[in-house]
Design a protein around this motif. Structure first.
Motif, mmCIF file in Angstrom:
data_model
loop_
_atom_site.group_PDB
_atom_site.id
_atom_site.type_symbol
_atom_site.label_atom_id
_atom_site.label_comp_id
_atom_site.label_asym_id
_atom_site.label_seq_id
_atom_site.Cartn_x
_atom_site.Cartn_y
_atom_site.Cartn_z
ATOM 1 N N LEU A 291 35.846 42.651 54.075
ATOM 2 C CA LEU A 291 36.448 42.460 52.762
ATOM 3 C C LEU A 291 35.372 42.867 51.769
ATOM 4 C CD1 LEU A 291 38.749 40.003 51.209
ATOM 5 C CD2 LEU A 291 36.482 40.125 50.193
ATOM 6 N N THR A 292 35.669 43.886 50.961
ATOM 7 C CA THR A 292 34.717 44.298 49.935
ATOM 8 C C THR A 292 35.126 43.675 48.608
ATOM 9 O OG1 THR A 292 35.931 46.340 49.530
ATOM 10 C CG2 THR A 292 34.105 46.456 51.093
ATOM 11 N N CYS A 293 34.123 43.387 47.800
ATOM 12 C CA CYS A 293 34.364 42.720 46.520
ATOM 13 C C CYS A 293 33.168 42.941 45.613
ATOM 14 C CB CYS A 293 34.609 41.223 46.738
ATOM 15 S SG CYS A 293 33.251 40.362 47.543
ATOM 16 N N PHE B 87 40.693 36.777 50.552
ATOM 17 C CA PHE B 87 41.329 37.398 49.387
ATOM 18 C C PHE B 87 42.058 36.343 48.555
ATOM 19 C CE2 PHE B 87 44.371 39.641 46.884
ATOM 20 C CZ PHE B 87 43.812 40.879 46.609
ATOM 21 N N LYS C 280 40.762 35.552 44.765
ATOM 22 C CA LYS C 280 41.467 36.437 43.822
ATOM 23 C C LYS C 280 41.401 35.943 42.382
ATOM 24 C CE LYS C 280 46.021 34.474 44.508
ATOM 25 N NZ LYS C 280 46.816 34.181 45.668
ATOM 26 N N THR D 33 39.371 43.017 42.415
ATOM 27 C CA THR D 33 38.997 44.334 42.937
ATOM 28 C C THR D 33 38.853 44.370 44.457
ATOM 29 O OG1 THR D 33 36.585 43.985 42.852
ATOM 30 C CG2 THR D 33 37.675 44.745 40.812
ATOM 31 N N THR E 166 39.156 44.565 48.513
ATOM 32 C CA THR E 166 39.936 45.310 49.496
ATOM 33 C C THR E 166 39.605 44.781 50.882
ATOM 34 O OG1 THR E 166 38.279 47.046 49.772
ATOM 35 C CG2 THR E 166 39.970 47.420 48.099
ATOM 36 N N GLY F 178 39.668 45.909 54.913
ATOM 37 C CA GLY F 178 39.779 47.132 55.695
ATOM 38 C C GLY F 178 38.893 47.171 56.910
#
Length: 161
Positions: A34-36, A127, A131, A136, A138, A140
Motif C-alpha cells: 500500500l503506497t501513501c 486503506f 483514508k 492518495t 494505492t 498493488g
C-alpha cells in the motif's frame, strides 16, 4: 476448454474434484504493498490516526479473511488452515506499507488463494483506516511469491517488476 481445471467439457464452471490427490503439507506466501504519503506512514506507526491501531487491525483482518476465503472466491475449496500469519511493515522508501502473508494447511489443494486474500484484505483495512488522512493511497503488487507442497512441487517467484 477442458485444459482449464475449473471448466467442464462444455465450458461450465465447476469445483475441481481433489479427492484423488494426496494430502500433503502445503504453504503459500503472498505479498503486496500500500503506497501513501510519507506523513501517513509516520502517523500510522506513531498511532496518531483517527481510527487507532491501524497496523495491528490490518494484520488481524488479514488472518480472519484467509479463514473465510472459500466464502469469497467461487469454486474455492474450504481448507482447514493450520497457520496464517500476516505482517504489515512500514516502509518509508515507498513510502507506504509492505504486506506479507503465509498460509499453511495439510490438505489436497494449495493455499495460494488464502494467502492472497489475507494480503488483499489487510491492504483494504489499511486503506479504510487511513483514508481520512490520505486519499492518495494505492494498493498493488499483490502476488504469490512462494508455494510449497503438492503435486506441482515448490515454486518461488522472481523479483517484482
Amino acid at each position: 476448454m477442458s485444459e482449464l481445471s475449473h471448466l467442464d467439457g462444455a465450458g461450465r464452471a465447476r469445483m475441481v474434484d481433489v479427492a484423488d490427490k494426496a494430502v500433503t503439507d502445503r504453504t503459500a506466501i503472498a505479498e503486496g504493498v500500500l503506497t501513501c504519503a510519507a506523513e501517513t506512514v509516520t502517523r500510522a506507526v506513531a498511532g496518531d490516526t483517527p481510527k487507532g491501531a491501524v497496523i495491528a487491525t490490518a494484520e488481524l483482518a488479514g488472518v480472519m479473511a484467509a479463514k473465510r476465503t472459500a466464502e469469497l472466491i467461487p469454486l474455492c475449496h474450504a481448507l482447514p488452515l493450520s497457520r496464517v500469519e500476516v505482517t504489515v511493515t512500514a516502509d518509508p522508501t515507498l513510502p507506504g506499507f509492505r504486506i506479507r502473508s503465509e498460509a499453511r494447511t495439510l490438505g489436497r489443494t494449495g493455499v495460494e488463494m488464502e494467502a492472497l486474500t489475507a494480503v488483499s484484505v489487510a491492504g483494504l483495512i489499511l486503506f479504510d483506516m487511513l483514508k481520512a488522512i490520505d486519499r492518495t493511497m494505492t494498493i498493488g503488487e499483490i502476488r504469490v511469491v512462494e508455494k510449497r507442497g503438492g503435486r506441482s512441487g515448490d515454486w518461488t517467484a522472481g523479483p517484482a517488476t
